[in-house]
Design an enzyme around this catalytic site. Structure first.
Site, PDB file in Angstrom:
ATOM      1  CB  SER A  93     -22.289  22.219  10.930  1.00 56.82           C
ATOM      2  OG  SER A  93     -21.991  20.908  11.303  1.00 56.82           O
ATOM      3  CG  ASP A 195     -14.427  21.511  11.646  1.00 56.83           C
ATOM      4  OD1 ASP A 195     -14.831  20.921  12.657  1.00 56.83           O
ATOM      5  OD2 ASP A 195     -15.192  22.021  10.809  1.00 56.83           O
ATOM      6  CG  HIS A 225     -17.719  22.634  13.451  1.00 56.38           C
ATOM      7  ND1 HIS A 225     -17.670  22.224  12.137  1.00 56.38           N
ATOM      8  CD2 HIS A 225     -19.025  22.543  13.825  1.00 56.38           C
ATOM      9  CE1 HIS A 225     -18.887  21.874  11.732  1.00 56.38           C
ATOM     10  NE2 HIS A 225     -19.723  22.075  12.734  1.00 56.38           N
TER      11      HIS A 225
END
Length: 249
Positions: A93, A195, A225
């Site tokens: 991320s 996600d 995610h």
């Protein structure tokens, strides 16, 4: 301020191939710990730092900015460069965003990039209001623990998202996205088909703008995610070791 149990940084001294792992926004090293331990088990020298403002309270995170987070991973990268012949950077991320900035700033000294659901852009229309909202609203609900696996370890992350630091993160998106054409390092990109935090357009944007010729894209079909704690974590572990072995042989 005391660090939450489980949120501590991780370090392993192995061979002369280094791997720097960067955790995500509002998360902690706990979300990447199994990955880090797998890389250590493969013999690599591994660093997984705790980013400033993380692993304590969301209010503490709200007092930090992207420059603080980047300074932490940059220092870890420079330390690895002293003892390692090759250094790879990887992240989940926002950690992928920080890893990408390291590749931009350090050029060929970064041997390769391993990115899991990285963030460069988002299509949430509320983001346009952040410059004003951050002055009147301290936080939004948190974004942690987007995991499909029901019987595994939950992500250790904040239940609130402080808007001051969120706004700072979007400024980092803009700066890194502007310079993506300068990325020439080999890339392993793993991203989830479903996600709920980062939209597919983020990885698509990254792939469309980098100049790397050695690019491997892998879809994660059974994770959300936080794929590093999800069903596809073994795939991430194996593919990252294969990628690093190939490039450091």
């Amino acid at each position: 301020m005391p660090v939450l149990p489980g949120a501590e940084p991780y370090s392993n001294d192995g061979n002369r191939v280094g791997v720097l792992l960067c955790h995500g926004y509002t998360g902690t090293p706990q979300g990447l710990r199994p990955w880090a331990e797998h890389l250590a088990g493969a013999g690599y020298t591994v660093r997984l730092p705790l980013l400033p403002g993380h692993g304590t309270t969301w209010q503490e995170l709200g007092r930090t900015r992207w420059q603080d987070w980047y300074a932490e991973v940059d220092a870890a990268f420079r330390e690895l460069r002293v003892s390692c012949d090759h250094v790879f950077v990887a992240g989940l991320s926002m950690g992928g965003l920080l890893a990408t900035k390291l590749a931009l700033d350090h050029g060929p000294r970064v041997s390769g990039l391993v990115l899991v659901n990285p963030i460069y852009k988002h299509d949430n229309k509320l983001l346009a209001l952040l410059p004003a909202l951050r002055r009147v609203v301290p936080s939004f609900p948190g974004i942690a623990n987007d995991i499909k696996k029901t019987d595994g370890e939950p992500e250790l992350g904040y239940t609130r998202n402080p808007l001051q630091s969120m706004h700072s993160q979007t400024q980092l998106w803009a700066g890194v996205s502007r310079d993506l054409a300068e990325i020439t390092q080999p890339v392993l990109l793993l991203h989830s088909r479903e996600d709920h935090v980062v939209p597919p357009l983020s990885s698509a944007y990254f792939l469309s703008r980098i100049s790397s010729t050695d690019v491997t894209e892998i879809w994660l079909e059974n994770s959300y995610h936080v794929a590093t704690l999800d069903n596809d974590a073994p795939l991430i572990h194996d593919e990252s070791v294969r990628f690093i072995q190939r490039l450091s042989a």
